[in-house]
Design an enzyme around this catalytic site. Structure first.
Site, PDB file in Angstrom:
ATOM      1  N   SER A   1       0.868  -1.606  -0.239  1.00 43.78           N
ATOM      2  CA  SER A   1      -0.173   0.063  -0.087  1.00 43.78           C
ATOM      3  C   SER A   1       0.695   1.067  -0.274  1.00 43.78           C
ATOM      4  O   SER A   1       2.093   1.308   0.444  1.00 43.78           O
ATOM      5  CB  SER A   1      -0.815  -0.029   1.585  1.00 43.78           C
ATOM      6  OG  SER A   1      -1.348   1.352   1.735  1.00 43.78           O
TER       7      SER A   1
ATOM      8  N   ARG B   1     -29.291  -7.926 -42.942  1.00 42.53           N
ATOM      9  CA  ARG B   1     -28.803  -7.275 -42.182  1.00 42.53           C
ATOM     10  C   ARG B   1     -28.837  -6.331 -41.903  1.00 42.53           C
ATOM     11  O   ARG B   1     -30.140  -5.684 -41.578  1.00 42.53           O
ATOM     12  CB  ARG B   1     -27.580  -6.481 -42.952  1.00 42.53           C
ATOM     13  CG  ARG B   1     -26.140  -6.069 -42.333  1.00 42.53           C
ATOM     14  CD  ARG B   1     -24.695  -6.617 -42.971  1.00 42.53           C
ATOM     15  NE  ARG B   1     -24.319  -7.073 -44.010  1.00 42.53           N
ATOM     16  CZ  ARG B   1     -24.835  -7.013 -45.637  1.00 42.53           C
ATOM     17  NH1 ARG B   1     -24.560  -6.082 -45.902  1.00 42.53           N
ATOM     18  NH2 ARG B   1     -24.777  -8.148 -46.350  1.00 42.53           N
TER      19      ARG B   1
END
Lengths: 404, 404, 404, 404
Positions: free
Chosen positions: A272, A312
């Site tokens: 950290s 399509r």
């Protein structure tokens, strides 16, 4: 964005998912089409060779400009064709894209990108799986508390837990391999799916495309019947879920109060910025971050798949592209992160034993482990049931898996 | 990817969503923090100034390297801090990031990025809304068939249809503006949300950050209480949905057999590579492609929001970043596409009339429009009900909206 | 299904979500419409009264038969109208549903169902929030380890954790109350949204409906502009997420190795069928199970909202009904489960202290808590920062919330 | 809810998804377990017979009461066991559930419910597929306009369109059949997955369960490795998507302005309550309403699958139940609706021809259909390419499918 690449975009899969890679895949499809035309007597070898030479290196094309052209055309293909035609003679230009429609190229390129990325993903997964297998072998007798609903329940072994992780990864690998071999297919139908521009040779051209590109020959075009993208997305979703399960357990085991497994500390990793005592499970966290995004992406593909109009689609098809590529990318990133994490996992068998001991002191547990009054709690052989056989089964399935 | 940018990544919003923009936002937060510390007597002006100078230009930082560092740290902040510290003296480096945790910086930067992108998005939406308003005004009396369940039902006006589109866009704009003004907030809690490193001045620093960055002062840190990202995502999802409704109607109106509205032909746009007779509604298609992806992204944010452990989440937080940024990007892209499309819309009032005439010939319809036996079908004033008043209401709401 | 009702279908909200409740809501809308027609001089009082009498009790209608009729009609309204007409004279039957379309009735009924369910949900949430507030007050000074990325980080108080839960619940309550007051609206547009069958009185009828049903007057019909369902779903999703965060922390705190909070044992509750030593956090688990389902349901509503064709959608609208009702049901079930769980929560302050002690022994932590070398670790006042002020802020916001 | 059953809950699959059906499945699992214990010498035949007699009819159990018990226990199993024990002698009660954990019963029952519902679903799908196949055969030469991006493009045949629908349904049927045969498996692991209570006979008991219940023998327990529910959900999502594609085309073809296909009018069906001239495509709409909900439900299952802690999940597992059952129900409802709709489809070949004629008049189209200057537009054989071969392929695949 690059700024989050250590989380979302890690590992060797990503190189198959760049602009250049997609562009190259489209170029490769066009070249394969030209060669297929030659084989079917519909084009000259010389013209196909000229096209092939012009299409050799996607990096020489301007992805940004082609990308902008999608605003006017709805796909990158017309922009790409214009760029190729500018590089070749009229005759070669004339056979370029013959018989095909834009969707043929984009769909086949998407399949090709997946076809190239999945083996790399599978290798990363194999690495993660092998790490689980190693843990299953090594910790076959390492006792720990089994936990249900987050409560200590009864003893298991860490080997069994690793074997359980392993079966999830093995199932995912098999699913992906199956998709890679059978689902990824050529798309080829021409303007409205009849291959009308190629007379009676359309299906031969399709087969040649499949052979050249090492994709399945789909029997019929699938312009608006989208089981293939759906299955690809589904297998990737399953894969990310299988990895997330491992990562979730790792995060839980790494909790300060549990402390049974942790990523090894090494330069820079997991520390950290402000709290040096923490050993953050950053690899597992990256896996979870990737996996968290998967269900929404799979649902996007499913939504699009169901909304493809006539011959399509008007939007739904375009909506598929990013989620599919993103899923491949996230699966790759997670696989690399998981493989790394498992490879540097510190398993604390002592702590496992201590945590378990607390459990075994409970009279109810002793009673359950050895209802006959003997001190069963001291004899794991009595209460571990078939744990070893289960480990063996998981290892056997792992070893039978191709990339293992 | 750039290759699809004309679909997914169009318009002025995108510039706020680059690596450099996110990096700059993080730098701006760190500088604002330093200045806030100065105001609270916790740092020297000179050090803050030195930091500000070093953080002025995100483009001088290496986004890729910082991105890679997220693999080891779980956020880009430690990598960024190291890069900044390498540019300043020890004293300035010592006040950098004081009192903050990585999540404070990333969350506030995310809010700041949204704070910068949303006004641009709102302006694009205002453009689209104004185009709807113009159509509502112009076509107040243009009769057309109303269609329910895709069947011609009874007459409406195109003005009313445009007004209906408009109320969706107006509602979305108001929702986004509300999020921009009230939901986007500073994140500031320090390591575990207590602001413990700043003694009793933590809340003053938080307020100063909010004032400097023009973000809301959130009263409490919200590290693991994620209503803010959820609401941002929700408003963007609503916005994309409102646009998708317009695009869906446009695609339907543009059908060959309906032919009531189409994007104007212009150089290059909408033409099919192989079928010159088509007038593909490419703008509407791009809107739909973007919107199709939204529900999955919103669900990803919701999923993450619900899974944030204790004082900082182990993965779910990291999983939020991409979907949030993607939603802003898609909303921006769709808004630009929609604004453009509406600005070049050819409305064919004659065709609307012809299509309607077919409907009005039906005896059942004539009966319904004029049950008294009069030839009501010839008198639109009799059957359009309150259409004009509805148009007026939609316009009034539009005109009352800030960016209109 | 009833078989899982203790998980998914608990508490007082469920009574508002039955077949009878939805049927009653539709009947109430039809009656309110008849009364509105009377007020506008479009129907006789006697006929409206006759309708009202016939529609008084939904339980006298056959929900299953009406349900089956939706297969032929696409909505339950025609079936319902037929059933009502069978009960009244011809004149009353003639004014029934006048000017309305089926969607007007179903949408308004959906809003009405929400309008009736949300106050009950809000009351359950208020109970859960009050339990958090009580914990925040009681444990203002109860030290515990703050945990980030599932690692112990620095000390907080349990009061601060409860206050953090509280702000999530408060925000959700405010969001829901806002939806209840402003978003839930009448739907009224007639066949194609022009209110053409009511001449110039359509808007007056709409206003009267709104006033009678205590729903907002929407200015325009919103048949295919679906911000209202989207916002209702979004607020419910946020609410379930806020509850899931609390439940997640509870499950983590209840872990055997952490042991800082648990549901009180009581007759039958939480005990394992086979492992008597476990104290399963069953309430928190039920909350999580409900919340887990929310993002997918919200995304379904968003998907439908974006796909509503022309003046009435062909499928997407019907797709909204179940997810919306399910979200209300799940939020209600989770709220009841959470309220109960928090009300029987055993907080083990001693264990919190012990777990923290382990943390405070770390030299790095001591250094961080008291960099000046004093023994800061012994003086919480030094490192808890503004924790108390934050608690006060959360309590103040809670107390300012309507149903608190 | 029953009130919407014609949309969401239609057809023969629903009978397998009632409370009674789930309860019966759980009872069947417990009985199969007792018989397996007998076969392995761990229980007496008489006791197993007594249990079997007591568990014969789920309708004699109180589903509501068992449902309420899930609030205290987290699963319906303890409540069920108590009810069974109340009906049998102590000895039979003693062997009930021996070696199992609650999750073993619920998971296996879920699989069993799917195992019983899927063949019925497959039969409904076979009916829909056969209707497509019939249309493909009958309309092999029926010319119509192919449409891309909703614009008329070039000619196809309706037979080819039906063949395209067919391949989607065939793929879905094969996927579901594969899930039915290989994915649906017994769950059996005991308290923590070791089968510890059964000594060395656990795996034999598992195999016997699999054989009795006609489910796959899973090699290992899969309590927290959830590929099976994921794959079941995925196949159902694909199936709903394949049906939605057909329904979308049907709705588009049924548009007033297109008029190429419509559901036959028949008593009551599709008629609008107020607009008699409309022929609403109510069957297709019901399919779409069901399918619209699928992606969110699939994503819920995926989300849960990724969040299963240790040896039994604390909430995520419970979150799977409803989405899985809902998906089966919706797939069943949609399949029945689709089968019905296709069986009453009026195909208007004349209108198809008229719509196409308009297209063929375009000079660009003529040029494209016959670039050699001949009047190719008059000779479909020249431009339909391999349409017939594609139809044959689709039919062959259909005929090779088991239930066809």
């Amino acid at each position: 964005m690059e700024i989050f690449s250590g989380i979302y975009g890690r590992g060797p899969v990503q190189a198959e998912l760049t602009d250049a890679a997609f562009l190259q895949a489209m170029l490769d499809v066009e070249v394969a089409l030209a060669r297929a035309l030659v084989r079917c007597g519909l084009a000259d070898q010389a013209n196909a060779d000229e096209l092939a030479a012009a299409c050799r290196d996607a990096c020489t094309f301007d992805a940004a400009e082609i990308g902008r052209s999608t605003a006017d055309k709805g796909t990158p293909v017309p922009g790409l064709l214009a760029a190729v035609r500018a590089r070749v003679g009229e005759r070669a230009g004339a056979i370029l894209h013959r018989g095909a429609t834009s969707q043929d190229i984009v769909d086949t390129a998407m399949m090709l990108v997946a076809r190239r990325a999945l083996p790399i993903l599978l290798a990363e997964l194999a690495g993660a799986a092998e790490a689980c297998a190693a843990a299953a072998r090594e910790h076959r007798h390492t006792l720990m508390a089994g936990r249900t609903l987050m409560q200590q329940a009864l003893p298991i072994t860490f080997g069994l837990k690793a074997a359980t992780w392993l079966i999830g990864l093995t199932a995912a690998r098999n699913a992906l391999a199956c998709v890679c071999d059978h689902v990824l297919a050529v798309q080829f139908g021409g303007a409205v799916g009849t291959l009308g521009a190629l007379g009676d040779r359309g299906l031969d051209v399709m087969s040649s495309l499949a052979a050249q590109l090492e994709l399945a020959d789909p029997q019929l075009p699938w312009h608006t019947v989208r089981a293939r993208p759906v299955r690809l997305a589904g297998a990737l979703g399953e894969t990310l879920g299988a990895m997330a399960k491992v990562a979730l357990d790792l995060v839980l085991l790494a909790q300060t109060e549990v402390g049974e497994a942790a990523e090894s500390p090494r330069a820079g990793r997991g520390g950290s910025s402000t709290m040096a005592h923490k050993r953050n499970p950053v690899g597992a966290i990256a896996v979870r971050a990737c996996a968290e995004r998967a269900p929404g992406l799979v649902s996007a593909v499913l939504t699009s798949a169901a909304a493809q109009e006539h011959e399509r689609a008007a939007g739904a098809w375009q909506g598929e592209w990013a989620p599919l590529l993103e899923l491949v990318s996230l699966a790759g990133s997670a696989a690399t992160a998981l493989k790394e994490t498992l490879s540097i996992l510190d398993v604390d068998a002592t702590r496992m034993g201590q945590n378990l001991e607390a459990l075994l002191r409970s009279p109810e547990v002793r009673e359950q482990l050895a209802p006959d009054g003997s001190d069963g709690a001291l004899d794991p052989g009595q209460y571990l049931g078939v744990a070893e056989q289960l480990i063996d089964r998981a290892l056997a399935a792992h070893e039978a898996t191709g990339d293992g």
